[in-house]
Write an enzyme that holds these catalytic residues in place. Structure first.
Site, PDB file in Angstrom:
ATOM      1  N   SER A  24       0.952  -1.329  -0.100  1.00  0.00           N
ATOM      2  CA  SER A  24      -0.220  -0.004   0.155  1.00  0.00           C
ATOM      3  C   SER A  24       1.043   1.381  -0.105  1.00  0.00           C
ATOM      4  O   SER A  24       1.899   1.422   0.929  1.00  0.00           O
ATOM      5  CB  SER A  24      -1.015   0.104   1.096  1.00  0.00           C
ATOM      6  OG  SER A  24      -1.406   1.477   1.346  1.00  0.00           O
ATOM      7  N   HIS A  67      -1.398  -1.251  -4.283  1.00  0.00           N
ATOM      8  CA  HIS A  67      -2.527  -0.753  -3.496  1.00  0.00           C
ATOM      9  C   HIS A  67      -2.537   0.763  -3.490  1.00  0.00           C
ATOM     10  O   HIS A  67      -1.777   1.197  -2.712  1.00  0.00           O
ATOM     11  CB  HIS A  67      -2.851  -1.647  -2.150  1.00  0.00           C
ATOM     12  CG  HIS A  67      -4.038  -1.410  -1.680  1.00  0.00           C
ATOM     13  ND1 HIS A  67      -5.131  -2.245  -2.120  1.00  0.00           N
ATOM     14  CD2 HIS A  67      -4.383  -0.726  -0.489  1.00  0.00           C
ATOM     15  CE1 HIS A  67      -6.362  -1.650  -1.016  1.00  0.00           C
ATOM     16  NE2 HIS A  67      -5.874  -0.927  -0.290  1.00  0.00           N
ATOM     17  N   ASP A  96      -4.717   3.796  -1.659  1.00  0.00           N
ATOM     18  CA  ASP A  96      -5.718   4.127  -0.689  1.00  0.00           C
ATOM     19  C   ASP A  96      -6.188   5.582  -0.907  1.00  0.00           C
ATOM     20  O   ASP A  96      -5.358   6.414  -0.444  1.00  0.00           O
ATOM     21  CB  ASP A  96      -5.230   4.017   0.863  1.00  0.00           C
ATOM     22  CG  ASP A  96      -5.288   2.502   1.460  1.00  0.00           C
ATOM     23  OD1 ASP A  96      -6.042   1.800   0.920  1.00  0.00           O
ATOM     24  OD2 ASP A  96      -3.795   2.244   1.616  1.00  0.00           O
ATOM     25  N   MET A 106      -8.733   8.259   0.314  1.00  0.00           N
ATOM     26  CA  MET A 106      -9.526   8.771   1.498  1.00  0.00           C
ATOM     27  C   MET A 106     -10.155  10.292   1.126  1.00  0.00           C
ATOM     28  O   MET A 106      -9.441  11.105   1.006  1.00  0.00           O
ATOM     29  CB  MET A 106      -9.007   8.588   2.856  1.00  0.00           C
ATOM     30  CG  MET A 106      -8.433   7.466   2.994  1.00  0.00           C
ATOM     31  SD  MET A 106      -7.627   7.199   4.326  1.00  0.00           S
ATOM     32  CE  MET A 106      -6.663   5.664   4.363  1.00  0.00           C
ATOM     33  N   HIS A 133      -8.418   1.528  -3.994  1.00  0.00           N
ATOM     34  CA  HIS A 133      -9.652   1.276  -2.845  1.00  0.00           C
ATOM     35  C   HIS A 133     -10.133   2.580  -2.463  1.00  0.00           C
ATOM     36  O   HIS A 133      -9.471   3.649  -1.713  1.00  0.00           O
ATOM     37  CB  HIS A 133      -8.502   0.644  -1.630  1.00  0.00           C
ATOM     38  CG  HIS A 133      -9.530   0.301  -0.249  1.00  0.00           C
ATOM     39  ND1 HIS A 133      -9.014   0.229   1.009  1.00  0.00           N
ATOM     40  CD2 HIS A 133     -10.688   0.655  -0.299  1.00  0.00           C
ATOM     41  CE1 HIS A 133      -9.627   0.006   1.619  1.00  0.00           C
ATOM     42  NE2 HIS A 133     -10.929   0.283   1.270  1.00  0.00           N
ATOM     43  N   MET A 185     -12.048   4.941  -0.324  1.00  0.00           N
ATOM     44  CA  MET A 185     -12.775   5.089   1.066  1.00  0.00           C
ATOM     45  C   MET A 185     -13.498   6.506   1.011  1.00  0.00           C
ATOM     46  O   MET A 185     -12.831   7.477   1.609  1.00  0.00           O
ATOM     47  CB  MET A 185     -11.721   4.912   2.088  1.00  0.00           C
ATOM     48  CG  MET A 185     -11.347   3.508   2.363  1.00  0.00           C
ATOM     49  SD  MET A 185      -9.788   3.357   3.167  1.00  0.00           S
ATOM     50  CE  MET A 185      -8.555   3.398   1.924  1.00  0.00           C
ATOM     51  N   MET A 199     -11.641  -5.813   4.914  1.00  0.00           N
ATOM     52  CA  MET A 199     -10.952  -4.928   5.807  1.00  0.00           C
ATOM     53  C   MET A 199     -10.532  -5.866   7.140  1.00  0.00           C
ATOM     54  O   MET A 199     -11.497  -6.287   7.884  1.00  0.00           O
ATOM     55  CB  MET A 199     -11.845  -3.587   6.314  1.00  0.00           C
ATOM     56  CG  MET A 199     -11.894  -2.771   5.026  1.00  0.00           C
ATOM     57  SD  MET A 199     -10.385  -2.335   4.112  1.00  0.00           S
ATOM     58  CE  MET A 199      -9.459  -1.251   5.575  1.00  0.00           C
ATOM     59  N   GLY A 228      -8.854   3.872   7.427  1.00  0.00           N
ATOM     60  CA  GLY A 228      -8.574   5.553   7.602  1.00  0.00           C
ATOM     61  C   GLY A 228      -7.220   5.527   7.875  1.00  0.00           C
ATOM     62  O   GLY A 228      -6.850   6.832   7.522  1.00  0.00           O
ATOM     63  N   GLY A 281      -1.110   1.070   9.619  1.00  0.00           N
ATOM     64  CA  GLY A 281      -0.180   0.957  11.045  1.00  0.00           C
ATOM     65  C   GLY A 281      -1.004   0.239  12.179  1.00  0.00           C
ATOM     66  O   GLY A 281      -0.847   0.370  13.159  1.00  0.00           O
ATOM     67  N   ASP A 316      -7.042  -6.263   3.934  1.00  0.00           N
ATOM     68  CA  ASP A 316      -6.381  -5.139   3.957  1.00  0.00           C
ATOM     69  C   ASP A 316      -6.469  -4.743   5.584  1.00  0.00           C
ATOM     70  O   ASP A 316      -7.391  -4.389   6.067  1.00  0.00           O
ATOM     71  CB  ASP A 316      -7.272  -4.145   2.944  1.00  0.00           C
ATOM     72  CG  ASP A 316      -6.660  -2.825   2.934  1.00  0.00           C
ATOM     73  OD1 ASP A 316      -5.482  -2.531   3.524  1.00  0.00           O
ATOM     74  OD2 ASP A 316      -7.225  -1.779   2.411  1.00  0.00           O
ATOM     75  N   GLY A 317      -5.164  -4.490   5.719  1.00  0.00           N
ATOM     76  CA  GLY A 317      -4.882  -3.986   7.267  1.00  0.00           C
ATOM     77  C   GLY A 317      -4.160  -4.923   8.349  1.00  0.00           C
ATOM     78  O   GLY A 317      -4.713  -5.830   8.608  1.00  0.00           O
ATOM     79  N   GLY A 318      -2.983  -4.240   8.661  1.00  0.00           N
ATOM     80  CA  GLY A 318      -2.303  -5.157   9.691  1.00  0.00           C
ATOM     81  C   GLY A 318      -1.938  -6.433   9.393  1.00  0.00           C
ATOM     82  O   GLY A 318      -1.452  -7.267  10.018  1.00  0.00           O
ATOM     83  N   GLY A 352       0.926  -2.330   4.165  1.00  0.00           N
ATOM     84  CA  GLY A 352       1.331  -1.062   4.038  1.00  0.00           C
ATOM     85  C   GLY A 352       2.625  -0.629   5.037  1.00  0.00           C
ATOM     86  O   GLY A 352       3.800  -1.041   4.350  1.00  0.00           O
TER      87      GLY A 352
HETATM   88  C1  DX5 Z   1      -6.477   1.524   5.631  1.00  0.00           C
HETATM   89  C2  DX5 Z   1      -6.101   1.241   4.396  1.00  0.00           C
HETATM   90  C3  DX5 Z   1      -5.012   0.108   4.176  1.00  0.00           C
HETATM   91  C4  DX5 Z   1      -3.795   0.639   4.869  1.00  0.00           C
HETATM   92  C5  DX5 Z   1      -2.954  -0.641   5.275  1.00  0.00           C
HETATM   93  O1  DX5 Z   1      -7.736   2.348   5.739  1.00  0.00           O
HETATM   94  O2  DX5 Z   1      -6.918   0.550   3.581  1.00  0.00           O
HETATM   95  O3  DX5 Z   1      -4.766  -0.151   3.103  1.00  0.00           O
HETATM   96  O4  DX5 Z   1      -2.775   1.460   4.189  1.00  0.00           O
HETATM   97  O5  DX5 Z   1      -1.927  -0.341   6.056  1.00  0.00           O
HETATM   98  P1  DX5 Z   1      -1.008  -1.261   7.175  1.00  0.00           P
HETATM   99  O6  DX5 Z   1      -0.711  -2.463   6.336  1.00  0.00           O
HETATM  100  O7  DX5 Z   1       0.049  -0.814   7.605  1.00  0.00           O
HETATM  101  O8  DX5 Z   1      -2.266  -1.638   8.083  1.00  0.00           O
HETATM  102 ZN    ZN Z   2      -6.603  -0.114   1.458  1.00  0.00          ZN
END
Ligand code: DX5
Ligand code: ZN
Length: 225
Positions: free
Chosen positions: A11, A36, A38, A40, A69, A71, A140, A145, A148, A174-176, A196
């Site tokens: 990401s 990816h 993101d 927002m 993606h 958001m 998700m 948002g 990390g 996606d996430g963590g 990310g």
């Molecule tokens: C969160 C994003 C993710 C984010 C993932 O809102 O959609 O794509 O960048 O980042 P990590 O891998 O650090 O959780």
């Molecule tokens: Zn994302």
């Protein structure tokens, strides 16, 4: 059932924005094929990232697939500008106040591949009417948002649920994602792992990607995926 070998999609959100070209080249050289992005809008989520002009300016730098993606509260309005800017895949949230069929139509008519996203608390049953038209579904594993955040493992049952519902496209998480959670997600059936912080927070991006990939692929093999 169609199976995909797990892959990693870094990401760009966690990259150093002052040197985007180098950050993009670093992951492409590591063998990545999907990046990816993101997006927002400061309304659907409490953060703002970037818009179509940024996508358009980095588009000529790479052959990687741009997995965008959204958001945003109004994906119908933004699908076309992102497709024109060079997004190959465009996903939007089931939670966005829109008519999903109209957004899917719009994404396809712009030549991009449509995907839908669900937040950790949203059941996947709401995706059922759209499954046949979706190229990918993004689950998700954090609240959208920010990068990390900590992985929420109880979303992983959604992959089997979607396969049971007959979905044959890509399943993205996606996430963590890190070495440990990549294995958990891949074992549960995720085949595209967005990462990310664990990629762009690492000094050696190639090694970080290779390690996550190895963890995911061996977990998927053990589970027979
Ligand atoms: C969160 C994003 C993710 C984010 C993932 O809102 O959609 O794509 O960048 O980042 P990590 O891998 O650090 O959780
Ligand atoms: Zn994302």
């Amino acid at each position: 059932m169609m199976q995909f070998s797990p892959t990693v999609a870094p990401s760009l959100l966690s990259a150093d924005f002052s040197r985007l070209a180098a950050e993009i080249a670093a992951v492409e050289q590591a063998g990545v094929s999907v990046l990816h992005l993101d997006v927002m809008d400061g309304h659907f989520v409490p953060n703002i990232t970037f818009g179509p002009p940024l996508v358009a300016s980095v588009r000529p730098l790479t052959r990687m697939t741009f997995d965008t993606h959204l958001m945003v509260t109004d994906p119908l309005k933004y699908a076309e500008p992102f497709a024109k800017a060079g997004s190959d895949w465009i996903s939007f949230h089931l939670e966005a106040p829109c008519e999903p069929s109209a957004v899917i139509d719009k994404i396809i008519s712009c030549g991009a591949k449509p995907g839908m996203v669900v937040n950790p608390d949203t059941p996947v049953v709401g995706l059922r009417p759209y499954l046949g038209r979706l190229h990918h579904i993004l689950i998700m594993s954090v609240y959208p948002g920010f990068g990390g955040q900590t992985f929420i493992s109880n979303v992983c049952g959604k992959f089997a649920e979607l396969r049971d519902m007959g979905f044959t496209g890509r399943l993205e998480i996606d996430g963590g994602i890190n070495l440990e959670t990549a294995a958990v997600a891949a074992r549960a059936g995720a085949d595209l792992l967005v990462a990310g912080n664990s990629v762009y927070g690492a000094k050696d991006r190639s090694k970080a990607i290779a390690d996550i990939l190895a963890a995911a692929q061996s977990a998927a093999m053990v589970s027979g995926g």
